[in-house]
Design a protein around this motif. Structure first.
Motif, short mmCIF file in Angstrom:
data_model
loop_
_atom_site.label_atom_id
_atom_site.label_comp_id
_atom_site.label_asym_id
_atom_site.label_seq_id
_atom_site.Cartn_x
_atom_site.Cartn_y
_atom_site.Cartn_z
N ASP A 151 0.84 -1.19 0.00
CA ASP A 151 0.00 0.00 0.00
C ASP A 151 0.88 1.25 0.00
O ASP A 151 1.97 1.26 0.59
CB ASP A 151 -0.92 0.00 1.22
CG ASP A 151 -1.92 -1.13 1.18
OD1 ASP A 151 -2.15 -1.66 0.08
OD2 ASP A 151 -2.45 -1.50 2.24
N CYS A 152 0.40 2.28 -0.67
CA CYS A 152 1.12 3.56 -0.74
C CYS A 152 0.21 4.66 -0.22
O CYS A 152 -1.01 4.49 -0.11
CB CYS A 152 1.56 3.85 -2.17
SG CYS A 152 2.60 2.57 -2.91
N LEU A 173 1.58 8.00 -9.41
CA LEU A 173 1.92 6.77 -8.72
C LEU A 173 3.39 6.42 -8.95
O LEU A 173 4.02 6.92 -9.88
CB LEU A 173 1.03 5.63 -9.23
CG LEU A 173 -0.49 5.87 -9.06
CD1 LEU A 173 -1.27 4.68 -9.59
CD2 LEU A 173 -0.82 6.14 -7.60
N ALA A 199 -2.00 0.54 -6.64
CA ALA A 199 -0.59 0.52 -6.25
C ALA A 199 0.10 -0.69 -6.87
O ALA A 199 -0.57 -1.64 -7.33
CB ALA A 199 -0.47 0.48 -4.72
N ASP A 204 -3.39 -0.98 -2.48
CA ASP A 204 -4.23 0.22 -2.44
C ASP A 204 -3.35 1.47 -2.26
O ASP A 204 -2.27 1.41 -1.67
CB ASP A 204 -5.23 0.15 -1.28
CG ASP A 204 -6.18 -1.03 -1.43
OD1 ASP A 204 -6.40 -1.47 -2.57
OD2 ASP A 204 -6.70 -1.50 -0.40
N HIS A 205 -3.83 2.57 -2.81
CA HIS A 205 -3.16 3.85 -2.63
C HIS A 205 -4.10 4.75 -1.83
O HIS A 205 -5.27 4.92 -2.18
CB HIS A 205 -2.85 4.49 -3.99
CG HIS A 205 -1.88 5.62 -3.90
ND1 HIS A 205 -0.54 5.48 -4.21
CD2 HIS A 205 -2.04 6.91 -3.50
CE1 HIS A 205 0.07 6.64 -4.03
NE2 HIS A 205 -0.83 7.52 -3.59
#
Length: 315
Positions: A151-152, A173, A199, A204-205
């Motif tokens: 995740d980011c 991204l 991501a 998930d971002h």
């Protein structure tokens, strides 16, 4: 299945029984049974069965004998292998039957045949060579490398007006992809928006919204939040302080006996949308100096002594 023939064969192996056939089965049934048994006992598909290779050889031998009229006749007359070899009629002189028939059934891919193989059985390869051919198959392409899912998170700063109406935001991204996102109307400081699956690796971002003014006002929908630091004396005795608002600074009266966490409301000092207008909440936080002067330390010590005396009288 009908019982096998009771003819007094001298061979110890009943080739019909090896292929699971009744004596006298036609060539189509013989070929079909050979394919089924070869697939069942192929050593590559039975790595944990030490009996498989012997059975596989027996299947090939049975087909070699029964599919060749001359060998079949010798076997039915009761000639064993040694006698056939002595007579110059070795049943394996020309090798085991061509594996192409059952390789196609086994792997589902037609195998290349040499011109000699298509013309007849005179140039059939030995069983060991046929088995090598069955093992040397085209390797499937390697799977794509697995990218670990992670995740980011990105920080998005908005003005109170942008947070109130909703704002178009472009997010770059890590893989170079640019994602366009609209923040929801009446968003607040500290909100966390989730962009599912964008991501690397399908992670998930998250977008962390920051909606604050230079004066330290935090926006949450129509409400405005502000944290006011006071000394213990100011909280205990009460005081009058100036606090910022979206419309400018205002005077605020802090009641005596106020503790950390107490909320004071400034009505109508929040954001406005149509006929709705929010309030401003001021949260009090009592802060003790990290370094005390001698006079301050003496006063705190005296205050502690008085508090202990009061507790003793109450008890």
């Amino acid at each position: 299945m009908s019982p096998v023939s009771s003819a007094p064969y001298r061979s110890a192996v009943n080739h019909w029984a090896v292929l699971g056939l009744d004596p006298g089965a036609d060539s189509q049934a013989l070929k079909r049974a050979f394919r089924q048994q070869a697939r069942r006992w192929h050593p590559d598909l039975n790595g944990n069965d030490p009996h498989a290779e012997e059975q596989f050889k027996a299947v090939n031998e049975a087909y070699a004998v029964l599919s060749d009229p001359q060998r079949r006749q010798q076997w039915e007359q009761g000639l064993d292998t040694a006698e056939a070899a002595a007579a110059g009629l070795d049943p394996f002189a020309q090798g085991f039957p061509d594996f192409d028939d059952y390789i196609e059934e086994l792997f589902g891919v037609p195998q290349r045949r040499s011109p000699a193989s298509r013309a007849g059985d005179s140039e059939r390869p030995p069983a060991s060579e046929a088995r090598e051919r069955s093992e040397v198959t085209a390797a499937p392409p390697p799977p794509p490398p697995v990218v670990a899912s992670s995740d980011c998170e990105s920080l998005v700063e908005l003005t109170p007006e942008q947070a109130l109406q909703g704002e178009r935001v472009e997010i770059d991204l890590p893989d170079g992809t640019c994602v366009e996102v609209w923040t929801p109307a009446m968003a607040g400081d500290g909100w966390r928006l989730r962009l599912a699956g964008v991501a690397p690796g399908g992670g998930d971002h998250f977008l962390q919204l920051r909606v604050r003014t230079p004066e330290g006002l935090r926006i949450d929908g129509l409400r405005v939040l502000y944290q006011l630091d006071l000394s213990p004396a100011e909280g205990a005795l009460g005081c009058s302080v100036v606090v910022p608002t979206l419309d400018g600074p205002v005077q605020l009266r802090v009641p005596a006996g106020s503790s950390s966490g107490r909320l004071l409301r400034l009505r109508g000092r929040g954001l406005q949308q149509g006929e709705q207008r929010g309030d401003q909440l001021v949260e009090l936080r009592l802060v003790v100096p990290s370094v005390l002067t001698e006079a301050e330390e003496a006063l705190y010590a005296r205050l502690q002594q008085l508090a202990a005396e009061l507790d003793g009288e109450r008890s």
